[in-house]
Design a protein around this motif. Structure first.
Motif, short mmCIF file in Angstrom:
data_model
loop_
_atom_site.label_atom_id
_atom_site.label_comp_id
_atom_site.label_asym_id
_atom_site.label_seq_id
_atom_site.Cartn_x
_atom_site.Cartn_y
_atom_site.Cartn_z
N ASN A 554 1.40 2.09 5.45
CA ASN A 554 0.01 2.18 5.01
C ASN A 554 -0.73 0.48 5.45
O ASN A 554 -1.28 0.12 4.26
CB ASN A 554 -0.06 2.74 3.69
N SER A 555 0.12 -0.39 5.96
CA SER A 555 -0.93 -1.66 5.94
C SER A 555 -1.57 -1.30 6.85
O SER A 555 -2.82 -2.84 6.70
CB SER A 555 0.23 -2.12 6.97
N PHE A 582 -2.22 10.97 13.44
CA PHE A 582 -2.97 10.50 11.53
C PHE A 582 -2.76 8.97 11.24
O PHE A 582 -3.01 7.97 12.52
CB PHE A 582 -1.01 10.26 10.80
N MET A 583 -3.93 9.51 10.51
CA MET A 583 -4.39 8.02 10.04
C MET A 583 -4.18 7.46 8.29
O MET A 583 -4.64 8.38 7.49
CB MET A 583 -6.33 7.58 9.74
N ALA A 584 -3.90 6.59 8.19
CA ALA A 584 -3.31 6.49 6.77
C ALA A 584 -4.48 5.69 6.32
O ALA A 584 -5.47 5.65 6.89
CB ALA A 584 -2.00 4.78 7.56
N SER A 585 -4.31 5.85 4.94
CA SER A 585 -5.11 5.23 3.92
C SER A 585 -5.56 3.35 4.29
O SER A 585 -7.14 3.38 4.42
CB SER A 585 -5.33 4.97 2.36
N GLY A 586 -4.86 2.59 4.74
CA GLY A 586 -4.58 1.35 5.02
C GLY A 586 -4.81 -0.01 3.03
O GLY A 586 -4.47 0.98 2.24
N LYS A 587 -4.62 -0.76 3.19
CA LYS A 587 -4.44 -1.48 1.53
C LYS A 587 -6.07 -2.30 1.25
O LYS A 587 -7.34 -1.74 1.99
CB LYS A 587 -4.67 -2.35 2.05
#
Length: 723
Positions: A554-555, A582-587
């Motif tokens: 999730n970086s 897919f698109m993760a949330s990120g930091k």
């Protein structure tokens, strides 16, 4: 319209299946309470001390002797509706039970059992005895059952027999006491009466001497006797009656003759008052008349002989008339003389009676006192007879008053505790309490349970029903039994769109843990499997979950793009499904908490809408943070996920109101985590497909075919950069 206001609650009519659903869902509670109550009842039943009951049956009758009493007193024919109840109280009375306590020395025996060896007071022993005593009438009879419950069968039988005997002895002693008391009263009354008789007898003697009363008839005479000679009175009375009768006859004759004409009187006198002289004159007159008629016939009326005959007839006629008058005068004279005689006799008789009455008036006190003496003597005889009869009645046997029909015997089988009954009651009470507790818990549970709850409380349609224990469809495969629920959800979403250009939606929930992340990812998978180009964006910046489902880092993700650290191509990743990205949330830096409300977020949404057929956003709980509200206001459609039986209905209603308040387009509700095995009301939504696919899978396994859906749970999902 104010979005914070909800539509009025519709009336909810429960069906029998609704009750059955509650029982199935709460079966664990019901079973736990049932077992607890049954086990407790069983243990208590076997721990409780045993009690034995012995019964003595007695027949009670009224106070009557075995044979007919001389006094004629008998109560057997008199109906008394309170007799048996009265005898109940007599058996429980202190007078009867005290004899039982003394006879069996219960003060000492129960003192050893209840008072540590100290002798119990009588009142305490009576209280204990009454607590062990049970009296029952036998319906429509004069029988009474005396039951005693004790810890030992021998003690129970001994007490029951002792109570029956004490009651019998008490009744016999009571009737003897009553009879003896009655006899003593009669004897005392007899003595008092004798003294009174002697006193009155002396008064009678004094009055006799005082008034010189002649009482030749003796004590039996109670009225004064006449002083006149009986023969004299009889003779005078007879003469008076005869004279009066004669006078009446003569008066009647006189009245009869006076009422006749002279011719009729002349004809009647010979028969009413015969007179020889008158009869002779009548004979001569008749002869003269005959001679006159003959002379007139022979010589004519002018003949001197005829004239002489006429003179003779006239002379005799005058003589007859004079004689009639003389007879009437004689009759009158005789009537007057007889009336005078009758008056004289009446005066003599009346004078004698007046003298006798005056004498009786003078001696009246004597005769009244003598009658009083006679009454006293008669009552004395009655008292003497009654004393003799009561004395005999007292000695008569009275065994029928109380008869012990069945003596009490020790019983081997205890009456309590009743093992079978207690266990049955434990089962019934356990079921009742368990079911009642289940319904009470269900009543307190205000969470969403059925589709009707959603539609009634939230006034929103239910788009889909997701069963329990659903995994990732990407791992389970397209033929997964759970996939059909999401296909139904996809179909309902497509038909719920007002415009086909609406292709961006956010999936929100009221609280955490309602399965919204799984729902959004599986829904995107279903859309992608149908050939649509789909992207899933994990916009839950505080607690991202989707990257864990795909086992990726999730970086880098949404926050990197919004902060312009990376391009869109760099943050979008591919999945094993070619049409699903897919698109993760990120930091998320702590200084950028409101990043979702930025203009970059709006640009991202527009860009994704242009690149993909459908865009899905996984949002945080709407009640926790503001991010979900921001997403709901910016996307074209919003779906609210509600987990079955998790949060109260007001919380879900509040979440819906918040979506509407920010202008979000809530197209429907998804019910998640439904327990199909417990709540069979949802079977029609997914049960058919579940059975169908499981049957199909079993058929495939029998033929040795490899399982469908990408290799099962052990298959690893490969994620790589799309660009």
């Amino acid at each position: 319209m104010d979005p914070l206001k909800t539509a009025p609650t519709q009336e909810n009519k429960l069906h029998f299946l609704d009750y059955w659903r509650i029982i199935r869902i709460r079966k664990t509670v019901i079973l736990a309470v049932f077992l607890l109550v049954v086990i407790t009842a069983t243990l208590v039943t076997y721990v409780l001390p045993k009690h034995y009951e012995s019964k003595a049956s007695i027949k009670v009758d009224r106070a009557s002797a075995d044979i007919a009493e001389m006094s004629g007193r008998s109560m057997s024919g008199i109906y008394d509706p309170y007799f048996i109840q009265t005898e109940f109280e007599a058996i429980r009375s202190e007078a009867v039970l005290t004899n039982v306590v003394n006879r069996l020395d219960l003060n000492k025996r129960w003192g050893d059992d209840y008072a540590g060896g100290q002798r119990l007071p009588l009142a305490k022993s009576l209280e204990i005895l009454r607590s062990h005593l049970d009296l029952r009438p036998v319906r429509n009879t004069m029988f009474i059952e005396i039951g005693v419950v004790m810890g030992k069968p021998g003690d129970a039988a001994e007490l029951a027999n002792a109570i029956a005997e004490a009651y019998r002895d008490h009744r016999l002693a009571e009737i003897q006491r009553q009879l003896e008391g009655g006899i003593r009263v009669l004897e005392q009354r007899f003595k008092d009466h004798q003294s009174e008789i002697k006193k009155v007898s002396d008064e009678v003697a004094d009055l006799r001497d005082q008034f010189q009363v002649s009482d030749p008839s003796g004590p039996s005479a109670l009225e004064p006797m006449s002083t006149l000679d009986y023969n004299t009175v009889s003779l005078l009375s007879g003469q008076l009656a005869q004279e009066q009768s004669a006078v009446d006859r003569e008066v009647k004759k006189l009245d009869t003759l006076n009422g006749m004409s002279p011719e009729d009187r002349l004809l009647a006198i010979p028969s009413v008052e015969p007179d020889p002289q008158l009869n002779e004159l009548n004979s001569q007159l008749n002869l003269a008349k005959q001679s006159l008629i003959k002379t007139a016939k022979d010589f004519g009326t002018n003949n001197p002989a005829y004239q002489s005959a006429v003179q003779l007839v006239d002379h005799l006629t005058i003589e007859v008339s004079n004689r009639v008058v003389g007879v009437m005068n004689g009759l009158k004279t005789r009537v007057l003389a007889q009336q005078q005689g009758v008056a004289s006799l009446s005066n003599r008789l009346a004078s004698a009676k007046s003298t006798d009455i005056a004498r009786a008036k003078v001696t009246r006190p004597y005769w009244e006192k003598k009658r009083e003496l006679d009454q006293l003597q008669t009552f004395q005889k009655f008292l003497d007879n009654r004393i003799q009869m009561e004395t005999v009645d007292k000695t008569l046997p009275r065994s029928a008053m109380v008869t012990i029909m069945t003596p009490a015997r020790p019983e081997d089988k205890p009456i309590s505790p009743k093992v079978t009954l207690n266990i049955i009651l434990g089962v019934i009470v356990g079921l009742v309490v368990g079911v009642g507790l289940a319904f009470f818990i269900e009543y307190l549970d205000t969470s969403v349970k059925t589709i009707d709850d959603v539609e009634r409380a939230l006034q929103a349609p239910v788009l889909g029903v997701i069963p329990q224990n659903v995994g990732l469809l990407m791992k389970e495969g397209a033929e997964s039994p759970h996939a059909e629920a999401y296909r139904v959800l996809r179909t309902n979403i497509l038909f719920s769109r007002k415009d086909e250009k609406l292709n961006c939606m956010a999936v929100v929930s009221a609280g955490a843990g309602e399965g919204k992340s799984t729902t959004v990812f599986n829904l995107a998978t279903i859309f992608a499997q149908s050939g649509s180009r789909v992207v899933v964006v994990d916009s839950d910046l505080r607690r991202p979950t989707l990257h864990k489902m795909l086992s990726v880092t999730n970086s880098i993700g949404l926050t990197n793009y919004l902060l312009k650290q990376n391009t869109l191509e760099e943050v979008i990743q591919t999945t094993p499904i070619p049409t699903l990205d897919f698109m993760a949330s990120g930091k998320l830096p702590s200084s950028s908490l409101g990043i979702l409300s930025s203009s970059q977020m709006k640009d991202l949404i527009n860009e994704l809408k242009n690149r993909y057929d459908f865009v899905f956003f996984d949002s945080p709980p709407i009640m926790g943070v503001s991010d979900a509200s921001i997403l709901a206001s910016e996307v074209a459609m919003t779906i609210q996920v509600i987990q079955y039986r998790r949060y109260p209905q007001p919380m879900n209603i509040r979440a819906k109101q918040m979506i509407e308040k920010v202008g979000g387009n809530l197209i429907g509700i998804v019910l998640n985590n439904i327990n199909m095995s417990q709540d069979e009301s949802y079977y029609y939504y997914s049960g058919y497909y579940h059975d169908y696919y499981y049957t199909r899978s079993e058929d495939s396994d029998d033929k040795g075919a490899p399982p469908q859906g990408g290799g099962g749970d052990q298959a690893k999902v490969e994620i790589k950069q799309k660009y």
